[in-house]
Write an enzyme that holds these catalytic residues in place. Structure first.
Site, PDB file in Angstrom:
ATOM      1  CE  LYS A  48      -1.769   3.000   2.992  1.00  0.00           C
ATOM      2  NZ  LYS A  48      -1.976   3.918   2.285  1.00  0.00           N
TER       3      LYS A  48
ATOM      4  CB  CYS B 144      12.798   8.215   8.691  1.00  0.00           C
ATOM      5  SG  CYS B 144      13.469   7.322   7.457  1.00  0.00           S
TER       6      CYS B 144
ATOM      7  CD  GLU C  22      13.223   0.129   9.910  1.00  0.00           C
ATOM      8  OE1 GLU C  22      13.798   0.735   9.824  1.00  0.00           O
ATOM      9  OE2 GLU C  22      13.278  -1.069   9.400  1.00  0.00           O
TER      10      GLU C  22
ATOM     11  CD  GLU D 237      10.719  12.129  11.400  1.00  0.00           C
ATOM     12  OE1 GLU D 237       9.058  12.061  11.884  1.00  0.00           O
ATOM     13  OE2 GLU D 237      11.469  11.223  11.307  1.00  0.00           O
TER      14      GLU D 237
HETATM   15  P1  NAP Z   1       2.893   8.364   7.958  1.00  0.00           P
HETATM   16  O1  NAP Z   1       1.541   9.007   7.926  1.00  0.00           O
HETATM   17  O2  NAP Z   1       2.474   7.431   9.053  1.00  0.00           O
HETATM   18  O3  NAP Z   1       2.280   7.108   6.842  1.00  0.00           O
HETATM   19  C1  NAP Z   1       2.428   6.110   6.700  1.00  0.00           C
HETATM   20  C2  NAP Z   1       1.898   5.069   6.083  1.00  0.00           C
HETATM   21  O4  NAP Z   1       0.452   4.451   6.638  1.00  0.00           O
HETATM   22  C3  NAP Z   1       0.859   5.529   4.380  1.00  0.00           C
HETATM   23  O5  NAP Z   1       0.896   5.019   3.356  1.00  0.00           O
HETATM   24  C4  NAP Z   1      -0.561   6.033   5.465  1.00  0.00           C
HETATM   25  O6  NAP Z   1      -1.478   5.858   4.553  1.00  0.00           O
HETATM   26  C5  NAP Z   1      -0.483   4.446   6.132  1.00  0.00           C
HETATM   27  N1  NAP Z   1      -1.106   4.883   7.032  1.00  0.00           N
HETATM   28  C6  NAP Z   1      -1.876   5.554   7.939  1.00  0.00           C
HETATM   29  N2  NAP Z   1      -2.643   5.258   9.100  1.00  0.00           N
HETATM   30  C7  NAP Z   1      -2.710   4.670   8.674  1.00  0.00           C
HETATM   31  C8  NAP Z   1      -3.503   3.334   9.974  1.00  0.00           C
HETATM   32  N3  NAP Z   1      -4.475   3.672  11.125  1.00  0.00           N
HETATM   33  N4  NAP Z   1      -2.999   1.806   9.718  1.00  0.00           N
HETATM   34  C9  NAP Z   1      -2.341   1.831   8.999  1.00  0.00           C
HETATM   35  N5  NAP Z   1      -1.976   2.428   7.516  1.00  0.00           N
HETATM   36  C10 NAP Z   1      -1.348   3.673   7.872  1.00  0.00           C
HETATM   37  O7  NAP Z   1       3.943   8.719   7.405  1.00  0.00           O
HETATM   38  P2  NAP Z   1       3.740   9.529   6.271  1.00  0.00           P
HETATM   39  O8  NAP Z   1       3.787  11.311   6.555  1.00  0.00           O
HETATM   40  O9  NAP Z   1       3.913   8.819   5.023  1.00  0.00           O
HETATM   41  O10 NAP Z   1       5.410  10.047   6.278  1.00  0.00           O
HETATM   42  C11 NAP Z   1       6.656  10.353   7.120  1.00  0.00           C
HETATM   43  C12 NAP Z   1       7.364   9.524   8.364  1.00  0.00           C
HETATM   44  O11 NAP Z   1       7.786   8.085   8.045  1.00  0.00           O
HETATM   45  C13 NAP Z   1       7.917  10.111   8.776  1.00  0.00           C
HETATM   46  O12 NAP Z   1       7.595  10.601  10.667  1.00  0.00           O
HETATM   47  C14 NAP Z   1       9.159   9.234   8.546  1.00  0.00           C
HETATM   48  O13 NAP Z   1      10.555   9.522  10.448  1.00  0.00           O
HETATM   49  C15 NAP Z   1       9.046   8.237   8.701  1.00  0.00           C
HETATM   50  N6  NAP Z   1       9.977   7.869   7.599  1.00  0.00           N
HETATM   51  C16 NAP Z   1      10.737   6.786   8.520  1.00  0.00           C
HETATM   52  C17 NAP Z   1      11.238   5.434   7.653  1.00  0.00           C
HETATM   53  C18 NAP Z   1      12.143   4.627   8.286  1.00  0.00           C
HETATM   54  O14 NAP Z   1      13.196   4.011   7.744  1.00  0.00           O
HETATM   55  N7  NAP Z   1      12.123   4.562   9.761  1.00  0.00           N
HETATM   56  C19 NAP Z   1      11.825   5.740   6.291  1.00  0.00           C
HETATM   57  C20 NAP Z   1      10.604   6.609   5.754  1.00  0.00           C
HETATM   58  C21 NAP Z   1       9.415   7.462   6.726  1.00  0.00           C
HETATM   59  P3  NAP Z   1      -2.179   8.137   3.854  1.00  0.00           P
HETATM   60  O15 NAP Z   1      -0.608   7.842   2.971  1.00  0.00           O
HETATM   61  O16 NAP Z   1      -3.480   6.970   2.683  1.00  0.00           O
HETATM   62  O17 NAP Z   1      -2.288   7.909   5.116  1.00  0.00           O
END
Ligand code: NAP
Ligand code: MG
Length: 498
Positions: free
Chosen positions: A178, A287, A253, A386
């Protein structure tokens, strides 16, 4: 405007009821593609396809050499179309074409690593156990876990897809991917590439839908054996809770607030530019970005002066222009979040040394200037939470122990760096940092052959390296007893008496 369909059971198809969503180009704020928007039911169809492909299909029973061949076919396809898909991803995500072009080539190389590793995985190995009371031979069998639900963010859309699909396939799993709602298109381009390979149908399914519907179905479905998320810590908590209902394997992650420490003997020219790269690469939307910069008290003014001078030439503008160093953030919402944090930093007493607002020369697009805060205390909100934008916090330290203590004073532990001419001294510091990756005199240089992941609230499990692939395996212990007579068995006396 290009149209994208979702990919289920080896077929591109519309979503239930023909539902679609526009993908917005963050540089123009205009829709640039129309994408089928999957419902919970569509997700269930995708899960069912992955389940069939795992339970009855050839994929989990195929040789590792054959799996490797198919992974290389995917890499070939990505390489052949890399420029085209880089442009797709720049339109979709606002990442500069410089960055997305690199991502495509790196994604292909990473797929080749997962291909190369497939025949080398320890899928059957003898282990030694104490030979008392029984004599036995002992083996470990590693097998694919089954159906994997994989949920990815918008910051590195294609690479995140590769990081999930690569290891899962290398170990013989099937999956439903997804992509993030904001950036589905490059993952669907990858699906087109996969569709042209010999991968059996149903092994990879890609559904674009909301986290609440599609994502949560992947976390709760009893037909899914493992869920892997890259995303925020907040969503990570939710995923872990939801997955507990069916005791799924979970890898996460998550977010970071990584510490970057300049020691007093560092090559400052290199350390300053490296620190700017560590924080401002991809507008700070990585991240493991080095967002907290620790500098020795006595070099503080000199380092800040250099940081500001070297930030001035970083051009912010059209991400399709190879000359742009920084593009827009992903969305208006993300821009407002970042500007909100900048205001909060000022309110709490930090000073903006450069940047701090939307660039005046750009009337459209979700841009924010590269911003440097000085007079930051590690306890301030901007140093603890963050931000996920181009905001660098400079924090002074008196002694190295002081710097290490502050570096570790965070709920996160994902990346980090140490800059010094004395690599041994830097290594002593690196060893004391509670974090998943530390670079010495470098930043962001992840290797597909080395494990990557988070300590503390930055995550669970590792991606990359052998560790990362083994996260996609179950382990079975097979005990082959060598005592061939009843009376010699360890249990004989226990149950029947001597
Ligand atoms: P996010 O809001 O957590 O979304 C990540 C994914 O999770 C999206 O596909 C999102 O779908 C989905 N999601 C949202 N709510 C969910 C739920 N209730 N159940 C299951 N899935 C759900 O993060 P983001 O804002 O896209 O990305 C930024 C974050 O990712 C930052 O905190 C960053 O640090 C972290 N990140 C971490 C790494 C790592 O390797 N550690 C790498 C890259 C990014 P939708 O798009 O439809 O909301
Ligand atoms: Mg978009």
């Amino acid at each position: 405007m290009p149209d994208y369909q979702i990919y289920i059971d080896g077929q591109f198809c519309d979503a239930e009821g023909g539902k679609t969503a526009d993908s917005i180009n963050p540089a123009t704020e205009e829709p640039w593609a129309r994408v089928a928007r999957a419902s919970r039911k569509d997700t269930q169809r995708a899960i069912a396809a992955a389940r069939r492909a795992f339970d009855d299909g050839p994929w989990p029973r195929m040789s590792q050499a054959d799996r490797a061949k198919i992974l290389n076919q995917i890499a070939d396809g990505l390489e052949a179309r890399s420029q085209e898909i880089a442009a797709v991803e720049t339109h979709d995500s606002g990442g500069t074409i410089r960055k997305t072009s690199g991502d495509m080539m790196m994604g292909a190389a990473q797929l080749r690593y997962f291909a190369e590793m497939a025949p080398k995985l320890p899928l059957w190995e003898e282990i030694q156990v104490p030979q008392f009371p029984a004599q036995s031979k002992n083996y470990l069998q590693r097998e694919p876990i089954g159906v994997c639900g994989q949920i990815i963010p918008w910051n590195f859309p294609l690479m995140m897809a590769v990081w999930k699909i690569g290891p899962a396939l290398s170990a013989g799993n099937t999956l439903v991917l997804k992509p993030a709602s904001d950036t589905p298109c490059s993952a669907l381009e990858l699906a087109k590439i996969i569709d042209q390979t010999d991968l059996p149908k149903g092994v990879v399914n890609v559904v674009h839908g909301s986290g609440a519907e599609c994502g949560e179905e992947l976390c709760t479905s009893p037909l899914v054996d493992k869920v892997a998320l890259t995303g925020s810590t907040e969503v990570g908590r939710r995923v872990q809770q939801l997955a507990s209902g069916t005791i799924k394997k979970v890898t996460l992650e998550l977010g970071g607030k990584s510490a970057n420490i300049i020691l007093d003997d560092a090559d400052l020219e290199m350390a300053v530019d490296g620190s700017l790269f560590g924080c401002f690469f991809h507008q700070g939307q990585a991240c493991e970005s080095g967002t907290r910069l620790f500098v020795p008290d006595k070099l503080h003014d000199e380092i800040v002066g250099r940081l500001v001078e070297r930030t001035k030439p970083l051009t912010v503008g059209d991400p399709m222009d190879f000359a742009s160093c920084q593009g827009p953030l992903i969305s208006a919402r993300q821009r407002e979040t970042v500007l909100g944090y900048i205001k909060k930093g000022v309110d709490e007493g930090a000073k903006v040394a450069i940047g701090g607002k939307r660039p005046e020369h750009l009337s459209k697009g979700y841009y924010v200037e590269p911003t440097i805060f000085v007079d930051v205390k590690n306890s301030m909100t901007v140093a603890q939470e963050e931000i996920f934008g181009p905001v660098l916090c400079v924090i002074r330290y008196k002694t190295i122990d002081d710097a290490i203590r502050m570096a570790n004073d965070s709920i996160y532990g994902l990346g980090g760096a140490v800059w010094s001419r004395d690599k041994e001294k830097a290594t002593v510091v690196a060893k004391q940092m509670r974090t998943g990756t530390v670079w010495i005199n470098e930043y962001h240089l992840l290797s597909v052959a080395a494990p990557f992941g988070g300590y503390k609230q930055s995550g669970i499990g590792r991606e990359f390296g052998l560790e990362g692939i083994l996260e996609y395996t179950e382990v079975k212990h097979v005990h082959v007893d060598q005592v061939d007579n009843r009376a010699g068995k360890f249990w004989y006396g226990a149950l029947f008496g001597a």
